[in-house]
Design a protein around this motif. Structure first.
Motif, PDB file in Angstrom:
ATOM      1  N   ASP A 275       4.316   0.744   0.125  1.00 51.80           N
ATOM      2  CA  ASP A 275       3.344  -0.038  -0.646  1.00 51.80           C
ATOM      3  C   ASP A 275       3.727  -0.145  -2.113  1.00 51.80           C
ATOM      4  O   ASP A 275       2.920  -0.559  -2.935  1.00 51.80           O
ATOM      5  CB  ASP A 275       1.941   0.581  -0.507  1.00 51.80           C
ATOM      6  CG  ASP A 275       1.848   1.951  -1.157  1.00 51.80           C
ATOM      7  OD1 ASP A 275       2.885   2.474  -1.625  1.00 51.80           O
ATOM      8  OD2 ASP A 275       0.726   2.502  -1.212  1.00 51.80           O
TER       9      ASP A 275
ATOM     10  N   ASP B 251       2.613   5.853  -7.169  1.00 50.85           N
ATOM     11  CA  ASP B 251       1.175   5.640  -6.980  1.00 50.85           C
ATOM     12  C   ASP B 251       0.376   6.871  -7.429  1.00 50.85           C
ATOM     13  O   ASP B 251       0.893   7.988  -7.466  1.00 50.85           O
ATOM     14  CB  ASP B 251       0.871   5.334  -5.509  1.00 50.85           C
ATOM     15  CG  ASP B 251       1.324   3.934  -5.115  1.00 50.85           C
ATOM     16  OD1 ASP B 251       1.724   3.164  -6.007  1.00 50.85           O
ATOM     17  OD2 ASP B 251       1.272   3.611  -3.914  1.00 50.85           O
TER      18      ASP B 251
ATOM     19  N   HIS C  83       7.227   7.821  -4.873  1.00 50.78           N
ATOM     20  CA  HIS C  83       6.875   6.599  -5.591  1.00 50.78           C
ATOM     21  C   HIS C  83       5.789   6.910  -6.606  1.00 50.78           C
ATOM     22  O   HIS C  83       5.342   8.052  -6.704  1.00 50.78           O
ATOM     23  CB  HIS C  83       6.503   5.439  -4.661  1.00 50.78           C
ATOM     24  CG  HIS C  83       5.310   5.650  -3.784  1.00 50.78           C
ATOM     25  ND1 HIS C  83       5.204   6.663  -2.875  1.00 50.78           N
ATOM     26  CD2 HIS C  83       4.152   4.946  -3.661  1.00 50.78           C
ATOM     27  CE1 HIS C  83       4.058   6.563  -2.222  1.00 50.78           C
ATOM     28  NE2 HIS C  83       3.390   5.544  -2.690  1.00 50.78           N
TER      29      HIS C  83
ATOM     30  N   ASP D 219       4.693   7.088   2.209  1.00 44.13           N
ATOM     31  CA  ASP D 219       3.451   6.578   2.819  1.00 44.13           C
ATOM     32  C   ASP D 219       3.639   6.141   4.280  1.00 44.13           C
ATOM     33  O   ASP D 219       2.651   5.984   5.008  1.00 44.13           O
ATOM     34  CB  ASP D 219       2.923   5.380   2.024  1.00 44.13           C
ATOM     35  CG  ASP D 219       2.316   5.787   0.686  1.00 44.13           C
ATOM     36  OD1 ASP D 219       2.341   6.981   0.343  1.00 44.13           O
ATOM     37  OD2 ASP D 219       1.824   4.882  -0.019  1.00 44.13           O
TER      38      ASP D 219
ATOM     39  N   ASP E 234      -1.724   8.700  -6.119  1.00 44.64           N
ATOM     40  CA  ASP E 234      -1.875   9.838  -5.198  1.00 44.64           C
ATOM     41  C   ASP E 234      -0.575  10.650  -5.081  1.00 44.64           C
ATOM     42  O   ASP E 234      -0.478  11.554  -4.258  1.00 44.64           O
ATOM     43  CB  ASP E 234      -2.355   9.376  -3.812  1.00 44.64           C
ATOM     44  CG  ASP E 234      -1.514   8.259  -3.228  1.00 44.64           C
ATOM     45  OD1 ASP E 234      -0.981   7.440  -3.999  1.00 44.64           O
ATOM     46  OD2 ASP E 234      -1.373   8.207  -1.989  1.00 44.64           O
ATOM     47  N   HIS E 235       0.411  10.324  -5.929  1.00 50.11           N
ATOM     48  CA  HIS E 235       1.701  11.030  -5.868  1.00 50.11           C
ATOM     49  C   HIS E 235       2.131  11.613  -7.215  1.00 50.11           C
ATOM     50  O   HIS E 235       3.022  12.431  -7.277  1.00 50.11           O
ATOM     51  CB  HIS E 235       2.801  10.077  -5.352  1.00 50.11           C
ATOM     52  CG  HIS E 235       2.521   9.570  -3.958  1.00 50.11           C
ATOM     53  ND1 HIS E 235       3.185  10.025  -2.846  1.00 50.11           N
ATOM     54  CD2 HIS E 235       1.603   8.670  -3.502  1.00 50.11           C
ATOM     55  CE1 HIS E 235       2.698   9.428  -1.752  1.00 50.11           C
ATOM     56  NE2 HIS E 235       1.735   8.588  -2.128  1.00 50.11           N
TER      57      HIS E 235
HETATM   58 FE   LIG Z   1       1.576   4.475  -1.979  1.00 54.89          FE
END
Ligand SMILES: [Fe+2]
Ligand SMILES: [Fe+2]
Length: 266
Positions: free
Chosen positions: A138, A73, A71, A157, A75-76
């Protein structure tokens, strides 16, 4: 930033992201070696240089053929565009929504994207990847996958945990630390969980149970071998009934700022 081997031909690139006053969340990306190497996610935006150094220690990024983006986000997607720029053969596996969300900040080159939807399978070299919508997420673009040759579920996640001292192997966590860490993460990351129909959620969890993964590799949990799946599912099953997360309020923020700026008395 650290690396370790979770399974033959599967490397983890990990960092522990601190949450003030609460502990650490592991942030993992994965390299699946094989005839067409796959990178699963690309670390955080803030730690991109360190991520690239760690990645180079396990594989030459020029050898990667596929990048599975679970996804969009922050952090990815940390090193996503650097990797695309360095390696013209690299293609991104994502969804229509993944492309749409990325187009708001850093558009993906459309001729280098492969769409998947949950349930779709694709074979890349000696690996067969079946896209999975995990029970907890999320971000609407979230798409994990089950990899047939290794029997590993890459859950994005889902199954993450907030931990005080993350080990490399989830089996080294006590029952209490794993359970409380998972529930805390789930209530922070997916606050909608408190509103779910419990029987519908149980069916979602059962879908994971039926896969009988040999290992669960979450973006936010140390590597967990398949004999832990029931424990992971049990913690999540209880998350909807847990105390909803409420963040620190303004008074708490002012107290924190005061402590940070106070001059210690000599
Ligand atoms: Fe996430
Ligand atoms: Fe994440």
């Amino acid at each position: 930033m650290n690396t370790y081997q979770a399974a033959p031909d599967i490397e983890v690139i990990t960092t522990n992201f601190p949450i003030p006053g609460m502990g650490f969340v592991p942030v993992n990306a994965f390299v699946i070696k094989g005839t067409e190497p796959i990178l699963v996610d690309t670390g955080t935006v803030v730690e991109s240089p360190d991520f690239m150094t760690a990645l180079r220690s396990v594989i030459d990024p020029a050898d990667l053929r596929w990048l599975w983006l679970t996804h969009t986000d922050a952090d990815h997607i940390g090193s996503l565009h650097q990797l695309l720029a360095e390696n013209p053969r690299l293609r991104v596996i994502t969804t229509f929504l993944g492309v749409g969300i990325m187009s708001l900040s850093a558009p993906l080159p459309m001729d280098r994207v492969n769409f998947v939807n949950p349930g779709d399978s694709m074979t890349v070299g000696d690996r067969t990847l079946t896209a999975v919508k995990p029970p907890v997420f999320d971000n609407p673009s979230t798409t994990g996958f089950y990899e047939k040759k290794s029997g590993v579920l890459f859950s994005s996640d889902c199954f993450g945990a907030l931990l005080q001292d993350p080990p490399q192997n989830a089996a080294d966590l006590s029952d209490k630390d794993l359970r409380e860490g998972q529930i805390m993460w789930a209530t922070v990351d997916s606050p909608w969980l408190h509103k779910v129909d419990r029987s519908a959620f149980a069916k979602e969890l059962n879908g994971i149970r039926k896969m009988e993964p040999k290992m669960v590799l979450s973006s936010h949990l140390p590597a967990a071998s398949g004999n832990m799946t029931e424990r992971l599912l049990a913690s999540l099953a209880d998350a909807p009934s847990a105390q909803p997360f409420v963040g620190p309020d303004q008074a708490a923020l002012e107290e924190m700022l005061k402590q940070m700026t106070e001059v210690p008395v000599a």
